[in-house]
Design an enzyme around this catalytic site. Sequence first.
Site, PDB file in Angstrom:
ATOM      1  N   ASP A  13     -10.441   7.979   6.120  1.00 24.14           N
ATOM      2  CA  ASP A  13     -11.420   8.535   7.725  1.00 24.14           C
ATOM      3  C   ASP A  13     -12.207   8.650   7.682  1.00 24.14           C
ATOM      4  O   ASP A  13     -11.706  10.058   8.173  1.00 24.14           O
ATOM      5  CB  ASP A  13      -9.164   9.236   7.464  1.00 24.14           C
ATOM      6  N   GLU A  14     -13.224   8.297   7.014  1.00 26.85           N
ATOM      7  CA  GLU A  14     -14.306   9.068   7.836  1.00 26.85           C
ATOM      8  C   GLU A  14     -14.795   8.492   9.474  1.00 26.85           C
ATOM      9  O   GLU A  14     -15.343   8.883   9.439  1.00 26.85           O
ATOM     10  CB  GLU A  14     -15.385   8.784   6.368  1.00 26.85           C
ATOM     11  N   GLY A  17     -14.876   2.311  10.603  1.00 26.74           N
ATOM     12  CA  GLY A  17     -14.415   1.414  11.192  1.00 26.74           C
ATOM     13  C   GLY A  17     -15.712   2.014  12.744  1.00 26.74           C
ATOM     14  O   GLY A  17     -16.308  -0.094  12.745  1.00 26.74           O
ATOM     15  N   LYS A  18     -16.049   2.372  13.510  1.00 24.59           N
ATOM     16  CA  LYS A  18     -17.438   2.165  13.861  1.00 24.59           C
ATOM     17  C   LYS A  18     -18.503   2.193  13.800  1.00 24.59           C
ATOM     18  O   LYS A  18     -18.964   0.588  14.525  1.00 24.59           O
ATOM     19  CB  LYS A  18     -17.451   3.671  14.967  1.00 24.59           C
ATOM     20  N   ASN A  38      -2.887  -0.793   3.597  1.00 21.90           N
ATOM     21  CA  ASN A  38      -3.377   0.816   3.473  1.00 21.90           C
ATOM     22  C   ASN A  38      -4.261   1.397   3.176  1.00 21.90           C
ATOM     23  O   ASN A  38      -4.365   2.592   3.992  1.00 21.90           O
ATOM     24  CB  ASN A  38      -2.884   1.577   1.710  1.00 21.90           C
ATOM     25  N   HIS A  41      -8.565   1.285   9.690  1.00 16.69           N
ATOM     26  CA  HIS A  41      -9.827   1.474  10.773  1.00 16.69           C
ATOM     27  C   HIS A  41      -9.133   1.345  12.395  1.00 16.69           C
ATOM     28  O   HIS A  41      -8.898   0.507  12.533  1.00 16.69           O
ATOM     29  CB  HIS A  41     -11.010   0.700  10.352  1.00 16.69           C
ATOM     30  N   THR A 298      -1.093   5.597   8.241  1.00 14.76           N
ATOM     31  CA  THR A 298       0.549   6.100   7.823  1.00 14.76           C
ATOM     32  C   THR A 298       1.298   7.231   8.886  1.00 14.76           C
ATOM     33  O   THR A 298       2.060   7.479   8.847  1.00 14.76           O
ATOM     34  CB  THR A 298       0.174   7.372   7.130  1.00 14.76           C
ATOM     35  N   ARG A 300       0.938  10.026   9.775  1.00 14.34           N
ATOM     36  CA  ARG A 300       0.794  11.687   8.824  1.00 14.34           C
ATOM     37  C   ARG A 300      -0.680  12.124   9.403  1.00 14.34           C
ATOM     38  O   ARG A 300      -1.741  11.822   9.642  1.00 14.34           O
ATOM     39  CB  ARG A 300       0.575  11.687   7.349  1.00 14.34           C
ATOM     40  N   LYS A 301      -0.298  13.351   9.647  1.00 11.42           N
ATOM     41  CA  LYS A 301      -1.061  14.385  10.219  1.00 11.42           C
ATOM     42  C   LYS A 301      -2.597  14.197   8.958  1.00 11.42           C
ATOM     43  O   LYS A 301      -1.715  14.576   7.366  1.00 11.42           O
ATOM     44  CB  LYS A 301      -0.900  15.536  10.512  1.00 11.42           C
ATOM     45  N   LEU A 329     -19.334  14.615  14.801  1.00 14.67           N
ATOM     46  CA  LEU A 329     -20.036  16.374  15.127  1.00 14.67           C
ATOM     47  C   LEU A 329     -19.534  16.513  16.303  1.00 14.67           C
ATOM     48  O   LEU A 329     -19.482  17.498  16.335  1.00 14.67           O
ATOM     49  CB  LEU A 329     -21.498  15.059  15.092  1.00 14.67           C
TER      50      LEU A 329
END
Length: 422
Positions: A13-14, A17-18, A38, A41, A298, A300-301, A329
Amino acid sequence: MSVTVVLGAQWGDEGKGKLADILAHESQLCCRAQGGNNAGHTIVANGVTYDFHILPSGLVNPGCVNVIGSGCVVHVPSFFKELEALDQKGLNTEGRIFISDRAQVVFDVHQMVDGLEEVELGGGLIGTTKKGIGPTYSTKMTRSGLRMCDIFNEEKFENGMRRLADGYKKRFGDLLKYDVEEEIARYKDYRTKLAPFVIDAVPLLASAKEKQTSILVEGANALMLDIDHGTYPFVTSSNTGLGGVLTGTTLGWRSLKEVIGVVKAYTTRVGSGPFPTEQLNADGEKLQSVGHEVGVTTGRKRRCGWLDLVVVKHSHACNDYTSLNITKLDVLDDFEEIKVATSYSYNGEVLEYFPADLEILGNVEVKYETLPGWKGKSTTGVTSFYGLPANARAYIEFIEKFVGVKVKWIGVGPARDHMISR
């Protein structure tokens, strides 16, 4: 030869995709090497938001061919559902997406078993997405799974599916509510529909290398979820690092030009497992809220905490990054001060490594460096490094010096052009 690899450096989750989207527009071929649907992006291109799961995000470039590699696991209904969603948003993927015939097939029974196995674990839940990824890799390793090529051998396929279902039925009994004949019947339709997509990827990649094609490999998940080098057992079921790229494709190490580690400007993770810098306080809630930290796949938080450079340094030791991409950032814009984890201690002794033993990891004392924030000075949409507030530049330089890798890309907002290149 030009192969660029983009890998997650934390727990996923960093915002890979961008950068993958930007680089895909410079690439002729985009590959996924491991994982399944699973992963997730989100890409915003030309004002349209696309969610990718099993599909490589190189599909947003009309001139880019995309390959789901042999190290991946593919749930066929989800593959077609994702293609349909892209089509409905006006993205033409015809002739640009292929699946290696050596990739393993995720069946509905794998997904059902995924949930049953989580129940078996009780309080020791892994936090799986229940997409069937773990059970599929398990059957791959026990050589009882089926590959994409097997779908086209009807007798072998049906016998294999019944054998797989029988094995699970013996294990779970009446808890498993699954009709193998119903799923077999659906594959009679999929067999024809899949034919244009399934190829032998080995000669395709060999030809691409020979022609000096510009190739992007898009990592799924991240190093701390790697089955070998992550926080096992709270990991995914594939090699999410550079090793998985080399085994999940046939590009070879001599083809590699750049290995980019993507690092969120703070730390998040979804699911269970130790998280030394997690902030169960107002700071963590602020990071979650401002960063919109909800899982693409997901819903999910995500758990949130300060940037952990012990994790990033371990990630670099495993993946040997040539450069870093710091993302989000701008989420830190409203903090008076920012903490960064620089070491762990256990029983009063400073650890010189990232511990494999989760008993140790779950009880470390974290040493933080406190850096001044740049509150009141926005980084959103800034187009150059020296356009950033001085304290934001100092934050980036602190990361560079500590990890020993140049920060080449800096994300400062959600849009595709919200990326500084140095």
